[in-house]
Design an enzyme around this catalytic site. Structure first.
Site, PDB file in Angstrom:
ATOM      1  N   ALA A 167       0.848  -1.185   0.000  1.00 36.77           N
ATOM      2  CA  ALA A 167       0.000   0.000   0.000  1.00 36.77           C
ATOM      3  C   ALA A 167       0.883   1.235   0.000  1.00 36.77           C
ATOM      4  CB  ALA A 167      -0.901   0.014   1.236  1.00 36.77           C
ATOM      5  N   GLU A 173       0.015   2.582   6.954  1.00 37.72           N
ATOM      6  CA  GLU A 173      -0.091   3.713   6.018  1.00 37.72           C
ATOM      7  C   GLU A 173      -0.644   4.942   6.739  1.00 37.72           C
ATOM      8  OE1 GLU A 173       1.547   3.120   3.480  1.00 37.72           O
ATOM      9  OE2 GLU A 173       1.486   0.935   3.587  1.00 37.72           O
TER      10      GLU A 173
END
Ligand code: TRP
Ligand code: ZN
Length: 867
Positions: free
Chosen positions: A273, A309
């Site tokens: 990600a 993230e």
């Protein structure tokens, strides 16, 4: 119009350019603001960029903008078209007379021909971007380096029917439609950011919308964007995001800073990600989950990656990296943060076991081979090759050691100082360590070696006992690594404790010993009974401990140590010693391991999740890593032999455990997960015992399962053995999930990981299966990545695996060099194998470096592996 699409960089055969950390210079020009205007279409996208540039310091250098794979249409300075620009390699060079100008470029790019998945590309009919590390230069001309921070304004125009949703970083500020069926949106990100954090998405997406109120009372609009059919699989990701946002406030005092936080899931993605400011883009495998299609492992990974993230918003975005040599500044720290988050969601002990297991599986071999590099590297050819287990996982261990030495209160205070001091800037690993040091007063000058010296330290520990006194002798050695022949001792924080061999009770309080010399000796007095040494508890230092503890002492610790990680570790060491003896001598005494496992199973106080981890044998790869010459067949035979005996001797216990861990209805709680894990481990031992009726039991679990964990657990056992139900199970699984790419990945992966002797043949067939494609990185990893991690199959006599891997990498390199290069390291282990295998592996590497036009990604990995 100048086509620099094919402007070829220096051919790798002549040695690609090397970037060195010591060559760092501040940027000659800054870009405080940029306005981007995208006319989006899959075949041809027009990008207009207006950069406000300012001269940085006193010099006469022209402006240099990085660019690759674009058609340059126009260059303007302060509104006037100019023609005194030039292209040098992958840079547009613009002479500028003054100290501040507006430089505009117009380019055209082709997202639907972008197979490398860097820059602007198409995935599943949508358009998305990936800019880290150097993808922004494939979108527009820009100083594509992380120390140039700009305020972004983005306007996007696209066909309204095909791309109804238009997202970019920051907050949406305006939108509208035009009469030609197109619409537009403008976004503004008030936080200056480097180009690698830019993102946009255009597509037909549905939103799972949520909201989060920060502790200072601001409401943030949260959105998880996926194709409409997947909307029901996004609740876990959304819940994980909210939990992560609250955790970062509580544990690190970090709040979110924009009004909007969006996550988009795409199927084609080179990595897990990406933390783009306010617009994270995810590999769909780290977003989509429901009990029928995702395992507990997948659920946990989703929570961890969503948190990772999100945490980058502070550790990475608000404070970013000065240059790519500082990558671990954001990645090591953020992995440490996500590990802490996951530990707080369930069993911290099990989380630590998993993290150490993956460090040993991925980072230790890297550190011991030709691709070894320091956590802060000194040079690279292709930065994409440095998104490694060393930067991420060893980097996290470095932060953990500092946190251990400072203690929780001082560590938090030091992190506050770091965020405060460097907010809005591009910082270095040194800046981080300096904050730890200045805030706490602890001298970390020697600790800095952990950033510059590669290689896993080895610690030898021996305990001499005489009449109430024990003397602990410790010695450390850091092995040579490429380019670093002589190492100096590093400070190793070792948590140490002694237990009474008779009573099982602690004899001393735990101590934190910092071994910072080549050798050290310390005495423990007044011991009432013979002490047993417990060392590197909690894996306080990422080192290899070689101790003189007997098998009996390890078995004792596996039963009596009061640190759960140390119990696991003692059992692992006992198993490993037994397996190494078995693989080297053909036979080993299994009695001690069987007794220790029996004792552990009988311990009613243990949580099933922990139990399941403790009784698992070390992997074949890890056993191989202990041997001077890896003999894959001997290792497999030794491990299967021990597995069979543990299965046989404790058959009644395994049967009982398999039965009692069956659950009425699926729930995703730590308790339910632990039971499912133990259930599949028990089934595995029953299968190892060899009774063919186990096929029926496994097939029943497979058919009755109301969740993917139980179903895949059973399938793995059926696929790895010789059961009558094997093919039926694989077919049922395929047919049931053939519309779900993430589950099909499991179907490929399960077969590629099988220890059957016909696995190479099956892998060859699967590579020709209509559902296999080199265009999708997840699919490639699930077949080719899994196969090359399957030690027995990949290294099967005859060397077919090496030829196959080289063929696949060479083909993949023409589409997606980054993903090809990431899959090369199994070949880099060649020095550890016998002459015939080593020769064949070298042959595969030599073939790769000689491919005309090989990417610098793949060339760097292959040539360094040969060196
Ligand atoms: N920064 C990303 C992370 O969270 C890593 C990443 C995503 C990446 N996409 C990438 C790295 C593409 C290299 C290339 O760890
Ligand atoms: Zn990261």
């Amino acid at each position: 119009m100048l086509d620099i699409q094919h402007s070829v960089a220096q051919s790798p055969a002549h040695g690609p350019a090397v970037t060195r950390r010591s060559d760092y210079r501040p940027p000659a020009w800054l870009v405080p603001q940029i306005a981007l205007d995208f006319a989006l279409a899959a075949a041809a996208t027009r990008v207009k960029a207006a950069l406000s540039v300012t001269r940085n310091g006193k010099h006469a250098d022209p402006l240099r903008l990085d660019g690759a794979g674009q058609q340059l249409i126009a260059v303007r300075v302060d509104g006037v078209t100019i023609d005194d620009w030039r292209i040098e390699g992958e840079q547009l060079v613009v002479p500028l007379p003054g100290d501040a100008h507006v430089v505009e470029t117009e380019v055209e790019i082709a997202p639907d021909r972008n197979t490398q998945l860097m820059g602007l590309y198409a995935s599943g009919g949508n358009l998305c971007t990936q800019c880290e590390a150097e993808g922004f230069r494939r979108i527009t001309f820009f100083p594509d380096r992380p120390d140039v921070l700009s305020e972004y304004r983005v306007r996007m125009t696209a066909d309204a029917a095909r791309y109804p949703v238009l997202l970019a970083n920051g907050d949406p500020v305006a939108s509208g439609t035009s009469d030609d069926g197109r619409h537009w949106t403008e976004w503004h990100d008030p936080f200056p950011k480097p180009s690698y954090l830019f993102a946009l998405v255009a597509g037909d997406l549905a939103e799972n919308r949520g909201s989060f109120t920060t502790r200072s009372g601001r409401t943030v609009r949260l959105g998880i964007w996926v194709r409409a059919a997947d909307l029901l699989k996004t609740d876990h990701a959304l819940a994980s995001l909210k939990t992560a946002m609250a955790w970062d406030e509580q544990v690190y005092g970090r709040e979110y800073d924009l009004d909007v936080f969006n996550i988009v899931a795409v199927d084609d993605f080179n990595f897990g990600a990406m933390e783009n400011k306010g617009l994270n883009i995810f590999n769909s495998r780290y977003i989509l989950a429901d009990p029928d299609t995702a395992t507990d492992y997948d659920y946990d990974a989703i929570a961890a990656v969503v948190a990772h993230e999100y945490f980058h918003n502070w550790s990475g975005n608000r404070v970013t990296c000065r240059d790519w040599f500082q990558l671990s500044l954001k990645e090591g720290f953020t992995v440490f943060r996500d590990q802490g988050f996951s530990a707080d969601q369930g069993s911290a002990a099990v989380k630590r076991i998993e993290d150490v297991r993956s460090l040993r599986a991925a980072q230790f071999p890297e550190d011991a081979g030709p691709l070894a590099h320091p956590v802060r590297p000194d040079s690279y050819q292709e930065i994409s090759n440095f998104y490694t287990a060393t930067i991420y996982n060893k980097g996290a261990e470095l932060i953990r050691m500092m946190a251990t030495m400072l203690g929780p209160v001082a560590f938090r205070k030091a992190c506050d100082l770091y965020f405060d001091r460097f907010d809005g800037t591009a910082a270095t690993c040194e800046d981080y360590v300096a904050c730890m040091e200045q805030s706490s007063g602890i001298d970390l000058s020697q600790f800095r070696l952990w950033y510059s010296q590669a290689g896993t330290p080895r610690v030898s520990a021996s305990l001499a006992v005489e009449a109430g006194r024990a003397t602990l002798h410790l010695a450390q050695r850091v092995p040579p690594t490429p380019g670093q022949t002589d190492k100096v001792p590093m400070p190793l924080p070792l948590r140490v404790k002694l237990f009474g061999a008779g009573s099982g009770a602690p004899l001393i309080d735990e101590r934190l010993v910092i071994l910072d010399t080549a050798e050290a000796t310390m005495a423990f007095d007044g011991l009432a009974e013979r002490p047993v040494l417990s060392i590197n508890r909690g894996f306080s230092a990422p080192v290899i401990v070689e101790s003189d503890r007997s098998a009996a002492d390890l078995a004792f610790l596996s039963a009596h140590d009061d640190d759960p990680f140390a119990r696991y570790e003692a059992m692992q060491q006992l198993m490993l010693d037994t397996l190494v003896a078995g693989a080297s001598n053909g036979t080993a005494d299994h009695g001690r391991v069987i007794d220790a496992v029996r004792h552990t199973l009988d311990d009613a106080d243990l949580d099933p999740a922990f139990l399941a981890e403790v009784v698992l044998l070390p992997s074949e790869n890890f056993i191989g890593d202990q041997l001077t010459v890896v003999d894959p067949e001997a290792i497999h035979a030794a491990r299967e032999g021990l597995r069979r005996e543990i299965g046989h001797a404790l058959a009644a216990q395994w049967r009982q455990l398999h039965h009692v861990t069956q659950q009425a209805a699926y729930a995703y709680t730590p308790e339910a997960k632990g039971k499912r894990r133990l259930r599949s481990v028990a089934l595995g031992y029953l299968a190892a015992n060899g009774a063919r009726a186990i096929g029926t039991l496994a097939f029943r679990q497979f058919e009755a399962a109301d969740n993917m964990t139980d179903r895949q657990g059973a399938l793995t056992i059926l696929a790895g053995g010789d059961f009558a139900e094997r093919e039926a199970a694989l077919d049922i699984f395929y047919n049931r999930h053939s519309d779900n790419p993430l589950v099909l990945d499991k179907w490929f992966q399960t077969q590629a990981l099988s220890s059957r002797t016909d696995t190479p043949q099956m892998v060859a067939d699967l590579a020709r299966h209509p559902d296999f494609s080199l265009a999708n990185p997840n699919r490639v990893r699930s077949l080719i990545g899994a196969f090359s991690a399957n030690q027995r199959a990949f290294h099967a006599a005859g060397g077919w695996g090496y030829v196959f891997l080289a063929d696949q990498l060479i083909a993949l390199d023409t589409l997606n060099p980054q993903t090809a290069a990431k899959l090369l390291p199994p070949l880099a282990r060649w020095r550890r194998f016998d002459g015939t295998r080593a020769q064949a592996m070298r042959g595969a590497l030599e073939r790769i470096v000689r491919v005309p036009g090989v990417s610098k990604d793949l060339f760097e990995q292959a040539s360094k592996s040969l060196a």
